[in-house]
Design an enzyme around this catalytic site. Structure first.
Site, short mmCIF file in Angstrom:
data_model
loop_
_atom_site.label_atom_id
_atom_site.label_comp_id
_atom_site.label_asym_id
_atom_site.label_seq_id
_atom_site.Cartn_x
_atom_site.Cartn_y
_atom_site.Cartn_z
N LEU A 1 44.11 38.95 38.65
CA LEU A 1 45.87 38.67 39.43
C LEU A 1 46.45 39.14 38.14
O LEU A 1 46.17 38.85 36.99
CB LEU A 1 45.80 37.08 39.51
CG LEU A 1 45.17 36.30 40.62
CD1 LEU A 1 45.31 34.80 40.57
CD2 LEU A 1 45.74 36.87 41.52
N ASP A 2 47.91 39.90 39.00
CA ASP A 2 49.05 40.34 37.73
C ASP A 2 49.32 39.24 36.63
O ASP A 2 49.02 38.00 37.14
CB ASP A 2 50.37 39.70 38.51
CG ASP A 2 50.11 41.84 39.62
OD1 ASP A 2 48.61 42.53 39.55
OD2 ASP A 2 50.81 41.72 40.34
N ARG A 3 50.55 39.26 34.98
CA ARG A 3 49.93 38.28 34.68
C ARG A 3 50.64 37.34 35.09
O ARG A 3 50.84 36.04 35.23
CB ARG A 3 50.94 38.85 33.71
CG ARG A 3 50.90 37.92 32.50
CD ARG A 3 50.69 38.47 30.94
NE ARG A 3 50.97 40.17 31.06
CZ ARG A 3 52.68 40.06 30.02
NH1 ARG A 3 53.02 38.94 30.01
NH2 ARG A 3 53.41 41.32 30.65
N LYS B 1 52.51 42.70 46.14
CA LYS B 1 54.33 42.68 46.12
C LYS B 1 54.86 44.22 46.59
O LYS B 1 56.00 43.98 47.05
CB LYS B 1 53.99 43.14 44.41
CG LYS B 1 54.21 41.32 43.50
CD LYS B 1 53.83 41.13 42.35
CE LYS B 1 53.24 40.42 41.48
NZ LYS B 1 53.81 40.62 39.92
#
Ligand code: URA
Length: 243
Positions: A102-104, A191
């Site tokens: 997962l993105d930060r 996103k």
């Protein structure tokens, strides 16, 4: 642990297949033929052989973590806390790693395990493992968004996404929310899909991954998979799959 359960977890097939194996006298415990599927065995204390091959079993662990924003989905990182740092020392077995990324700044469900091949299998495109995210965006989501996501979004670089399922929860000019389900895992996919529609994701949280659900696990906490969840997972690592 029961012998049949142990062999099932070690990838020797369904309950029926394991039963057959034991009945065929191919399973030995410390050199003696195992006569009973329900026998209690401990692979750390006993030598178990199947058709002459020793069972190499080590305790596999599976955790579901609710990743907070700011933490990276990696085993180590020079600048940020990692998902592994959130696992208590007593539970931190060697070789733990997060399955997928997962993105930060994304929150939510991360599966953490020391079962090496599992990540590859769960992420393999042939399994189409579904992931559902709760998303907030900075503008309206109109009804046309449903078809836009369903029809397979194309990014500017030519990448085409598989159909995604969008469920709008709320739509207003400054903040809208939705659930979106995808069956692949391209870099920054959610996103980028919303950007392609024309809105910006302001909050992203993964709430399910295949058969696993985040539920009401508090942010930053983790739990072990239940026995039922482990049974579900077995589907992804049966021995006979050809990868
Ligand atoms: N899609 C994204 O854009 N970010 C994530 O962290 C996961 C999916």
């Amino acid at each position: 642990m029961r012998l049949d359960k142990l062999l099932g977890q070690a990838g020797f097939g369904s309950r029926g297949q394991v039963k057959k194996l034991i009945r065929s006298r191919q399973v030995l415990i410390d050199g003696e033929v195992a006569k009973n599927d329900g026998l209690n065995v401990d692979p750390s204390l006993q030598t178990i052989t199947i058709s002459g091959e020793q069972l190499s079993y080590f305790a596999e662990v599976y955790y579901i973590l609710n990743k907070p924003s700011g933490v990276v989905s990696a085993v180590s990182d020079a600048n940020h806390r990692t998902v592994i740092d959130l696992i208590d020392q007593v539970d931190r077995k060697t070789d733990l790693y997060p399955v997928g990324r997962l993105d930060r700044d994304t929150e939510g469900l991360v599966l953490i395990t020391n079962n090496g091949p599992l990540g590859f299998r769960l992420l393999h495109p042939r399994h189409h493992v579904k992931k559902t995210y709760y998303v907030e965006v900075n503008d309206r989501l109109e009804a046309d968004a449903l078809d836009f996501f369903e029809n397979g979004i194309a990014f500017l670089d030519g990448t085409v996404c598989k159909p995604a399922k969008l469920e709008i929860i709320n739509s207003s000019p400054e903040i809208s929310s939705a659930y979106v389900t995808i069956s692949e895992g391209k870099f920054h996919q959610i996103k980028k899909m919303f950007l392609a529609y024309g809105v910006k994701v302001t909050y992203l949280k993964r709430i399910s991954f295949g058969p696993f659900k985040l539920g009401n696990l508090p942010v930053g906490e983790y739990r072990e998979l239940t026995e039922e969840e482990k049974d579900e997972m077995k589907k992804y690592f049966t021995k006979n799959e050809n990868f």
